[in-house]
Design a protein around this motif. Structure first.
Motif, mmCIF file in Angstrom:
data_model
loop_
_atom_site.group_PDB
_atom_site.id
_atom_site.type_symbol
_atom_site.label_atom_id
_atom_site.label_comp_id
_atom_site.label_asym_id
_atom_site.label_seq_id
_atom_site.Cartn_x
_atom_site.Cartn_y
_atom_site.Cartn_z
ATOM 1 N N GLY A 179 0.826 -1.212 0.000
ATOM 2 C CA GLY A 179 0.000 0.000 0.000
ATOM 3 C C GLY A 179 0.857 1.258 0.000
ATOM 4 O O GLY A 179 2.059 1.216 -0.232
ATOM 5 N N TRP A 180 0.199 2.403 0.283
ATOM 6 C CA TRP A 180 0.926 3.681 0.345
ATOM 7 C C TRP A 180 1.721 3.725 1.644
ATOM 8 O O TRP A 180 1.200 3.373 2.710
ATOM 9 C CB TRP A 180 -0.054 4.849 0.341
ATOM 10 N N GLN A 181 2.959 4.164 1.531
ATOM 11 C CA GLN A 181 3.799 4.262 2.720
ATOM 12 C C GLN A 181 3.725 5.673 3.311
ATOM 13 O O GLN A 181 3.951 6.653 2.602
ATOM 14 C CB GLN A 181 5.266 3.952 2.363
ATOM 15 N N PRO A 182 3.404 5.794 4.603
ATOM 16 C CA PRO A 182 3.415 7.127 5.215
ATOM 17 C C PRO A 182 4.849 7.651 5.326
ATOM 18 O O PRO A 182 5.801 6.889 5.162
ATOM 19 C CB PRO A 182 2.809 6.879 6.600
ATOM 20 N N VAL A 183 4.979 8.933 5.610
ATOM 21 C CA VAL A 183 6.308 9.544 5.752
ATOM 22 C C VAL A 183 6.636 9.603 7.249
ATOM 23 O O VAL A 183 5.789 9.979 8.054
ATOM 24 C CB VAL A 183 6.296 10.965 5.137
ATOM 25 N N PHE A 184 7.864 9.249 7.598
ATOM 26 C CA PHE A 184 8.230 9.176 9.016
ATOM 27 C C PHE A 184 8.928 10.450 9.501
ATOM 28 O O PHE A 184 9.863 10.928 8.871
ATOM 29 C CB PHE A 184 9.126 7.955 9.264
ATOM 30 N N VAL A 185 8.426 10.982 10.617
ATOM 31 C CA VAL A 185 9.080 12.110 11.279
ATOM 32 C C VAL A 185 10.226 11.552 12.119
ATOM 33 O O VAL A 185 11.298 12.125 12.207
ATOM 34 C CB VAL A 185 8.086 12.839 12.225
ATOM 35 N N GLN A 186 9.974 10.455 12.773
ATOM 36 C CA GLN A 186 10.984 9.722 13.531
ATOM 37 C C GLN A 186 10.546 8.257 13.511
ATOM 38 O O GLN A 186 9.460 7.939 13.008
ATOM 39 C CB GLN A 186 11.106 10.281 14.956
ATOM 40 N N ASP A 187 11.371 7.384 14.071
ATOM 41 C CA ASP A 187 11.104 5.941 13.927
ATOM 42 C C ASP A 187 9.683 5.532 14.297
ATOM 43 O O ASP A 187 9.131 4.617 13.707
ATOM 44 C CB ASP A 187 12.075 5.135 14.806
ATOM 45 N N ASN A 188 9.114 6.182 15.315
ATOM 46 C CA ASN A 188 7.788 5.751 15.789
ATOM 47 C C ASN A 188 6.689 6.787 15.519
ATOM 48 O O ASN A 188 5.678 6.807 16.201
ATOM 49 C CB ASN A 188 7.842 5.433 17.298
ATOM 50 N N LEU A 189 6.906 7.667 14.550
ATOM 51 C CA LEU A 189 5.904 8.705 14.254
ATOM 52 C C LEU A 189 5.779 8.891 12.736
ATOM 53 O O LEU A 189 6.712 9.371 12.085
ATOM 54 C CB LEU A 189 6.312 10.030 14.932
#
Ligand code: SF4
Length: 317
Positions: A124-134
């Motif tokens: 699916g679509w991959q979200p963009v990560f601000v940090q490893d868990n966000l």
């Protein structure tokens, strides 16, 4: 990347199209004059199969929280971002933010992700990560230029929201925060109906103290009650100005009718807290930084943290 063309609502449908799969498709008031009326009236009816797909997709998400406001400009997206940063302080928590404020997506700027783009994988679509868990997903990632206006009518907007819920590969999340557009629009109805089987923990409603903002909060509360979305509580933002130097407080928006406190009492909902206006919040948001990390000793940070602690207690109890 543009939304897929397989959305069930035809491109030429009028704004308040009930959806070709709805029981009254082709016969509703909104269908009058629609070029698809004959086809929709005779098409098979039934539950939207995408709802089961969305429910399965969001099964690994423990808590789903909507962030709502009656009006724009009351600090809803700032609150969403600070809540996300605060929840992600716990390294064992996985946090996602879905920005469906289609006409004014500001989460990427506030969370330091301007210019990022969505990537697609087999899952699916991959979200963009601000940090490893966000992780963050926003309509803004689909716009070639951040100054482009999104001029979409209801059916297309609702199709995109459905696609966000159905196709984004969040993986396992402890919290998914959904930043919605201001007011009570088709987008809110779509989210409520698409998530009806996957469960929404509830909504946090953000307001400012003046009556003109509170009037719209009443409508938001009424909407939640009609859509059977639990209300987790009300947050009064810009509740007085606390000078960053001397910590003296002045009133900016006088609560002529008692502010959020009186409204919460009247409508029997919890006031989660009041956040004072601090110009450094806006500065942190413009720079894509966590205000809570930048100014941990400020009165606004204390207010945010007390609200977030209370919210966590309500959700996890
Ligand atoms: S006939 Fe009604 S349900 Fe069908 S596309 Fe038009 S407005 Fe939507």
């Amino acid at each position: 990347m543009s939304p897929r063309s397989e959305d069930q609502v035809p491109e030429n449908a009028p704004e308040h199209c009930p959806g070709p799969e709805s029981q009254n498709a082709g016969q509703a008031d909104a269908c009058a004059g629609c070029p698809n009326q004959t086809i929709c009236a005779s098409a098979p009816k039934g539950p939207d199969p995408d709802i089961a797909t969305i429910t399965a997709r969001l099964e690994p998400v423990k808590h789903k929280i909507l962030v709502l406001s009656g009006k724009g400009g009351v600090g809803k997206s700032s609150f969403t971002s600070q809540l996300a940063f605060a929840l992600a302080h716990d390294e064992d928590s996985q946090v996602g933010v879905m920005d469906i404020d289609i006409c004014g997506p500001s989460i990427p700027t506030i969370m330091g992700l301007e210019g990022e783009q969505i990537h697609q994988s087999n899952s699916g679509w991959q979200p963009v990560f601000v940090q490893d868990n966000l992780a963050v997903m926003s309509i803004a990632f689909m716009l070639p230029n951040k100054d482009d206006a999104v001029i979409w009518r209801g059916p297309k907007k609702n199709g995109l929201i459905k696609q966000f819920l159905r196709d984004v590969d969040w993986g396992e999340l402890d919290f998914l925060l959904v930043d919605t557009p201001p007011g009570t629009s088709d987008e809110h109805l779509s989210v409520a109906s698409f998530l009806k089987d996957s469960g929404i923990d509830g909504a946090v409603i953000i307001t400012t103290p003046q009556e003109v903002a509170l009037q719209d909060v009443r409508k938001e509360i009424d909407f939640c009650r009609k859509a059977k979305i639990p209300i987790l509580g009300l947050v009064e933002n810009m509740s007085g100005f606390v000078c960053p130097s001397c910590h003296g407080e002045s009133v900016i928006f006088p609560p002529t009718t008692g502010g959020a406190e009186a409204l919460a009492k009247e409508l029997n909902i919890e006031l989660l807290g009041k956040i004072p206006l601090d110009p450094r919040v806006a500065k942190s948001c413009d720079m894509g930084l966590s205000f809570l990390d930048e100014h941990p000793d400020s009165p606004a940070c204390e207010a945010y943290e007390a609200i977030i602690d209370r919210l966590r207690d309500i959700i996890e109890q």
